[in-house]
Design a protein around this motif. Structure first.
Motif, PDB file in Angstrom:
ATOM      1  N   UNK A 212      32.210 182.366  49.201  1.00  0.00           N
ATOM      2  CA  UNK A 212      32.901 181.855  48.008  1.00  0.00           C
ATOM      3  C   UNK A 212      34.145 182.679  47.699  1.00  0.00           C
ATOM      4  N   UNK A 213      34.061 183.994  47.886  1.00  0.00           N
ATOM      5  CA  UNK A 213      35.245 184.817  47.628  1.00  0.00           C
ATOM      6  C   UNK A 213      36.324 184.585  48.685  1.00  0.00           C
ATOM      7  N   UNK A 214      35.917 184.348  49.925  1.00  0.00           N
ATOM      8  CA  UNK A 214      36.902 184.021  50.953  1.00  0.00           C
ATOM      9  C   UNK A 214      37.553 182.669  50.671  1.00  0.00           C
ATOM     10  N   UNK A 215      36.748 181.720  50.200  1.00  0.00           N
ATOM     11  CA  UNK A 215      37.310 180.412  49.840  1.00  0.00           C
ATOM     12  C   UNK A 215      38.268 180.547  48.663  1.00  0.00           C
ATOM     13  N   UNK A 216      37.910 181.389  47.713  1.00  0.00           N
ATOM     14  CA  UNK A 216      38.801 181.628  46.568  1.00  0.00           C
ATOM     15  C   UNK A 216      40.117 182.231  47.059  1.00  0.00           C
ATOM     16  N   UNK A 217      40.013 183.168  47.986  1.00  0.00           N
ATOM     17  CA  UNK A 217      41.231 183.742  48.570  1.00  0.00           C
ATOM     18  C   UNK A 217      42.064 182.653  49.232  1.00  0.00           C
ATOM     19  N   UNK A 218      41.400 181.748  49.936  1.00  0.00           N
ATOM     20  CA  UNK A 218      42.120 180.651  50.575  1.00  0.00           C
ATOM     21  C   UNK A 218      42.852 179.772  49.583  1.00  0.00           C
ATOM     22  N   UNK A 219      42.210 179.456  48.479  1.00  0.00           N
ATOM     23  CA  UNK A 219      42.864 178.617  47.464  1.00  0.00           C
ATOM     24  C   UNK A 219      44.064 179.329  46.847  1.00  0.00           C
ATOM     25  N   UNK A 220      43.915 180.632  46.600  1.00  0.00           N
ATOM     26  CA  UNK A 220      45.017 181.394  46.024  1.00  0.00           C
ATOM     27  C   UNK A 220      46.198 181.484  46.995  1.00  0.00           C
ATOM     28  N   UNK A 221      45.899 181.711  48.257  1.00  0.00           N
ATOM     29  CA  UNK A 221      46.961 181.800  49.259  1.00  0.00           C
ATOM     30  C   UNK A 221      47.649 180.448  49.441  1.00  0.00           C
ATOM     31  N   UNK A 222      46.872 179.386  49.398  1.00  0.00           N
ATOM     32  CA  UNK A 222      47.463 178.050  49.505  1.00  0.00           C
ATOM     33  C   UNK A 222      48.404 177.789  48.330  1.00  0.00           C
ATOM     34  N   UNK A 223      48.034 178.289  47.147  1.00  0.00           N
ATOM     35  CA  UNK A 223      48.847 178.063  45.950  1.00  0.00           C
ATOM     36  C   UNK A 223      50.201 178.760  46.027  1.00  0.00           C
ATOM     37  N   UNK A 224      50.292 179.833  46.827  1.00  0.00           N
ATOM     38  CA  UNK A 224      51.580 180.529  46.957  1.00  0.00           C
ATOM     39  C   UNK A 224      52.275 180.162  48.270  1.00  0.00           C
ATOM     40  N   UNK A 225      51.781 179.120  48.921  1.00  0.00           N
ATOM     41  CA  UNK A 225      52.458 178.613  50.111  1.00  0.00           C
ATOM     42  C   UNK A 225      52.125 179.316  51.409  1.00  0.00           C
TER      43      UNK A 225
ATOM     44  N   UNK B 115      48.851 186.325  45.198  1.00  0.00           N
ATOM     45  CA  UNK B 115      48.727 186.985  46.503  1.00  0.00           C
ATOM     46  C   UNK B 115      47.879 188.253  46.384  1.00  0.00           C
ATOM     47  N   UNK B 116      48.129 189.036  45.330  1.00  0.00           N
ATOM     48  CA  UNK B 116      47.325 190.248  45.112  1.00  0.00           C
ATOM     49  C   UNK B 116      45.880 189.887  44.800  1.00  0.00           C
ATOM     50  N   UNK B 117      45.687 188.814  44.031  1.00  0.00           N
ATOM     51  CA  UNK B 117      44.333 188.370  43.708  1.00  0.00           C
ATOM     52  C   UNK B 117      43.599 187.938  44.975  1.00  0.00           C
ATOM     53  N   UNK B 118      44.307 187.252  45.877  1.00  0.00           N
ATOM     54  CA  UNK B 118      43.693 186.840  47.141  1.00  0.00           C
ATOM     55  C   UNK B 118      43.263 188.054  47.957  1.00  0.00           C
ATOM     56  N   UNK B 119      44.108 189.084  47.970  1.00  0.00           N
ATOM     57  CA  UNK B 119      43.770 190.305  48.702  1.00  0.00           C
ATOM     58  C   UNK B 119      42.508 190.947  48.125  1.00  0.00           C
ATOM     59  N   UNK B 120      42.378 190.922  46.807  1.00  0.00           N
ATOM     60  CA  UNK B 120      41.184 191.483  46.180  1.00  0.00           C
ATOM     61  C   UNK B 120      39.956 190.644  46.502  1.00  0.00           C
ATOM     62  N   UNK B 121      40.111 189.323  46.534  1.00  0.00           N
ATOM     63  CA  UNK B 121      38.987 188.457  46.901  1.00  0.00           C
ATOM     64  C   UNK B 121      38.480 188.807  48.294  1.00  0.00           C
ATOM     65  N   UNK B 122      39.395 189.057  49.219  1.00  0.00           N
ATOM     66  CA  UNK B 122      38.992 189.428  50.581  1.00  0.00           C
ATOM     67  C   UNK B 122      38.254 190.769  50.590  1.00  0.00           C
ATOM     68  N   UNK B 123      38.729 191.711  49.784  1.00  0.00           N
ATOM     69  CA  UNK B 123      38.063 193.023  49.730  1.00  0.00           C
ATOM     70  C   UNK B 123      36.661 192.884  49.143  1.00  0.00           C
ATOM     71  N   UNK B 124      36.524 192.026  48.132  1.00  0.00           N
ATOM     72  CA  UNK B 124      35.200 191.803  47.554  1.00  0.00           C
ATOM     73  C   UNK B 124      34.293 191.150  48.583  1.00  0.00           C
ATOM     74  N   UNK B 125      34.828 190.197  49.335  1.00  0.00           N
ATOM     75  CA  UNK B 125      34.044 189.539  50.380  1.00  0.00           C
ATOM     76  C   UNK B 125      33.561 190.562  51.418  1.00  0.00           C
ATOM     77  N   UNK B 126      34.417 191.520  51.743  1.00  0.00           N
ATOM     78  CA  UNK B 126      34.026 192.567  52.692  1.00  0.00           C
ATOM     79  C   UNK B 126      32.928 193.465  52.121  1.00  0.00           C
ATOM     80  N   UNK B 127      32.940 193.632  50.792  1.00  0.00           N
ATOM     81  CA  UNK B 127      32.023 194.586  50.161  1.00  0.00           C
ATOM     82  C   UNK B 127      30.635 194.015  49.912  1.00  0.00           C
ATOM     83  N   UNK B 128      30.539 192.700  49.664  1.00  0.00           N
ATOM     84  CA  UNK B 128      29.241 192.118  49.294  1.00  0.00           C
ATOM     85  C   UNK B 128      28.422 191.809  50.537  1.00  0.00           C
TER      86      UNK B 128
END
Length: 291
Positions: free
Chosen positions: A184-197, A163-176
């Protein structure tokens, strides 16, 4: 010629003797200097001589440590940190960084120093909690610090905190700025969030990622999986239709998927028949071309 060589290996014996004598004179003079600014200046001169040409980095570090204690100024903190880095003295590097951070003239400079301190804690000291705190301080000052953001993502993944990793992915997506990297970072966040339900949050991230890079295969695969798992059949059909239009999915396979979805998931016999008809046409096309 009266000019000391910059490298002790190439200095003459006369130059080395002159430098050593000057350093010793300044060190003796320190006992009489009661004004901190004057003492710090003398210690800085000693450090310069001990570094080059005398090539005694440990003595140079000792002088700069004392100079910073007498006068905690920015230029002395910088020199102190460089001397500590040359010797590999971790405690001195951290002490110098602490002083430099407090004295940093701009927020951007302070953020960069926090990132530097975080890297030191992470790689050299092994104090991940302190590293995380420094990286977070950097991001708080400069939300676009990619190095600190990536470091926080790395630490979250190391901790297994998806969950924390997903939050960081979103912040990176906002920054780039690059839309494809953002996607790709938003998709990564999506996969991480899906993994924690967190299915709804995962789908929201995936939909947002498609906005930035609708042609990305990894984004499409994630959307297909989330739509199918969440029984979002109409959205899945719309996605497959977009893929067919832009040619990112093979026509027979895409139309067959659509026919199945319309017939057995949505009960739309008319659209299913049309889709299955497209399957037949796509399959007959190569045969007619060959004939």
């Amino acid at each position: 010629n009266g000019v000391l060589a910059l490298d002790g290996m190439h200095a003459s014996q006369v130059e080395l003797a002159r430098a050593r004598g000057t350093a010793e004179f300044l060190e003796a003079l320190l006992l009489a200097l009661v004004v901190d600014a004057e003492a710090a200046q003398a210690l800085g001169d000693v450090a310069a001589l001990r570094s080059y040409p005398l090539d005694d980095p440990a003595a140079a570090l000792e002088a700069l440590r004392a100079a910073f204690a007498r006068r905690p100024a920015l230029h002395i903190a910088r020199a102190y940190r460089k001397a500590a880095l040359r010797v590999g003295a971790l405690d001195d590097q951290l002490a110098a960084l602490e002083g430099e951070i407090k004295l940093a003239p701009t927020p951007a400079y302070r953020a960069a120093l926090e990132t530097e301190r975080g890297g030191l804690y992470e790689r050299a000291v092994g104090n991940l909690a302190a590293a995380r705190q420094s990286y977070a301080a950097s991001v708080e000052i400069n939300p676009g610090d990619a190095t600190a953001l990536l470091a926080l993502l790395r630490l979250a993944l190391r901790d297994g905190d998806r969950a924390a990793a997903a939050a960081q992915c979103k912040k990176i997506a906002d920054a780039v700025g690059d839309a494809r990297v953002k996607a790709e970072y938003l998709a990564w966040a999506g996969r991480l969030l899906d993994a924690v339900g967190q299915r709804d949050a995962a789908l929201a991230a995936a939909v947002q990622s498609e906005v930035h890079a609708p042609e990305s295969p990894s984004v499409r695969f994630l959307l297909e999986r989330l739509y199918a798992a969440g029984d979002n059949v109409r959205e899945l059909c719309a996605l497959v239709e977009r893929e067919l239009r832009d040619g990112s999915v093979a026509a027979p396979a895409g139309w067959l998927d659509l026919g199945y979805l319309y017939r057995y998931r949505l009960g739309d016999a008319e659209r299913a028949e049309k889709a299955f008809g497209e399957v037949a046409d796509a399959a007959d096309g190569p045969a007619r071309a060959a004939a």
